[in-house]
Motif scaffolding. Structure first.
Motif, short mmCIF file in Angstrom:
data_model
loop_
_atom_site.label_atom_id
_atom_site.label_comp_id
_atom_site.label_asym_id
_atom_site.label_seq_id
_atom_site.Cartn_x
_atom_site.Cartn_y
_atom_site.Cartn_z
N ASP A 67 36.89 51.75 48.67
CA ASP A 67 36.79 51.33 47.26
C ASP A 67 38.15 51.14 46.59
OD1 ASP A 67 34.03 51.47 47.41
OD2 ASP A 67 34.04 53.63 46.96
N ILE A 68 39.22 51.28 47.35
CA ILE A 68 40.55 51.10 46.75
C ILE A 68 40.86 49.59 46.66
CG2 ILE A 68 43.04 51.53 47.02
CD1 ILE A 68 42.33 54.15 48.44
N TYR A 69 41.19 49.12 45.46
CA TYR A 69 41.50 47.70 45.27
C TYR A 69 42.94 47.42 45.65
CZ TYR A 69 37.47 46.91 42.16
OH TYR A 69 36.24 46.78 41.63
N LEU A 70 43.19 46.19 46.14
CA LEU A 70 44.57 45.70 46.23
C LEU A 70 44.89 45.07 44.88
CD1 LEU A 70 44.61 44.04 49.75
CD2 LEU A 70 45.36 46.31 49.07
N SER A 71 46.13 45.17 44.42
CA SER A 71 46.45 44.66 43.08
C SER A 71 46.15 43.16 42.97
CB SER A 71 47.89 44.96 42.69
OG SER A 71 48.76 44.63 43.74
#
Ligand code: 5GP
Ligand code: MN
Ligand code: MN
Length: 329
Positions: A67-71
């Motif tokens: 669930d970690i987004y890339l900027s």
């Protein structure tokens, strides 16, 4: 003493949080980010975890990393970016969050939770303690002050942060408290063996061959107290591997008998060389790295040199030779 009192007093007032960390996130960065998410969940309606670069494959076993987004990804979505609070973990210098900075409106409140002794104190709240093993340990302290119940995912995240930043309890930042936290985690049934297996005992075939080649070209410099090696783009192509397959290499280089400083040069682009420094006993590599606009810890630091590989090697090693020479007199 409750070190997070000022934050605790205001936490209830806010609803949406952005959590971020440094570019090329490592185990402490990712573990601290996830640990923080688990403890802030009961306070916020919305929490986004955003990093410039993707999570390395060796950490993908930690639940929540998906669930970690890339900027770049988040910048292209409709998600609102006017967060109430921005938490930055394991990051001494705000520039090291990279493109995530573009998602933070001017004047936004920043909570800086870090353990680098050269931290720039860029936050509205700065919780910086360079005596702890890892940023994960500081997130653990926050959880204790909040009276959070430790669940398995939180435990795995914090244990991963501590285990990776201490090099599995081998580095000089290994403290009694780091061991105590892990002991508590073991009592809670956290599978720390899994972390060690995934991070340290699962080398890719190409990655191990790459390390073999790089180490076969290992060089000594100075009074044989500097050991250094380089990884070129060509090496990566040859073994069909990624930068994360060079993880741990600089620690082996530091381990050469008689060596004080180990250096690894990584040609991440044609004229962009990432340099990792590790020292053993006395040489403050973060102070040395400051001269090349880098930083870090006294025994582990890094910088980027914008030059061709051979030129970067020459500039860094010759400077290191003169500084180590001076210290030895
Ligand atoms: P590594 O060699 O593993 O990339 O980095 C070692 C340590 O130095 C880490 O704590 C990392 O945060 C810090 N570090 C690495 N590169 C830089 C840099 O360019 N600037 C600063 N301030 N710290 C760095
Ligand atoms: Mn880190
Ligand atoms: Mn760290």
């Amino acid at each position: 003493m409750r070190k997070y009192q000022s934050l605790l007093n205001s936490l209830e007032k806010y609803d949406s949080f952005l959590l971020t960390t440094h570019v090329n996130p490592d185990g402490d960065a990712v573990g601290s980010l996830l640990g923080l998410k688990y403890i802030l969940q009961s306070y916020a309606d919305e929490i986004d975890l955003v990093v410039e670069d993707s999570v390395p494959e060796y950490l993908s076993f930690l639940s929540g990393t998906e669930d970690i987004y890339l900027s770049d990804e988040l910048a292209n979505t409709e998600r609102k970016t006017d967060y109430d609070l921005v938490f930055v973990v394991d990051c001494g210098d705000l520039e090291r969050i990279g493109k995530v900075a573009d998602l933070i409106p001017e004047g936004n409140k920043i909570i800086n939770i870090d353990h680098h002794d050269d931290n720039q104190e860029y936050g509205s709240y700065n919780y910086v303690d360079s005596t702890v093993s890892s940023a994960g340990e500081l997130v653990y302290d926050l959880a204790v002050e909040l009276g959070a119940n430790f669940k398995k995912d939180f435990g795995m995240a914090i244990a991963a942060a501590i285990i990776t930043d201490t090099g599995n309890f081998k580095f000089s930042n290994t403290t009694p408290k780091a061991h105590r936290i892990i002991a508590d985690m073991l009592e809670l049934g956290i599978d720390t063996k899994r972390i060690i297996k995934e991070v340290y005992q699962r080398e890719s075939y190409g990655g191990l061959k790459l390390k073999g080649k790089v180490l076969s070209d290992l060089k000594l410099a100075g009074d044989r107290n500097i050991a250094w090696a380089s990884v070129s783009q060509q090496d990566l192509d040859l073994f069909e591997v990624d930068w994360e397959d060079t993880e741990g290499l600089v620690n082996s280089i530091r381990g050469v008998k008689g060596v004080e400083v180990g250096v690894l040069f990584k040609e991440v682009a044609e004229e962009k060389i990432r340099v990792s420094f590790r020292s053993n006993e006395y040489f403050a590599v973060n102070e040395f790295a400051h001269q090349f606009e880098g930083g870090g810890h006294p025994r582990a630091a890094g910088c980027t040199v914008m030059a061709p590989l051979a030129e970067a090697e020459e500039r860094v090693i010759s400077k290191l030779e003169s500084e180590l020479g001076v210290k030895n007199q």
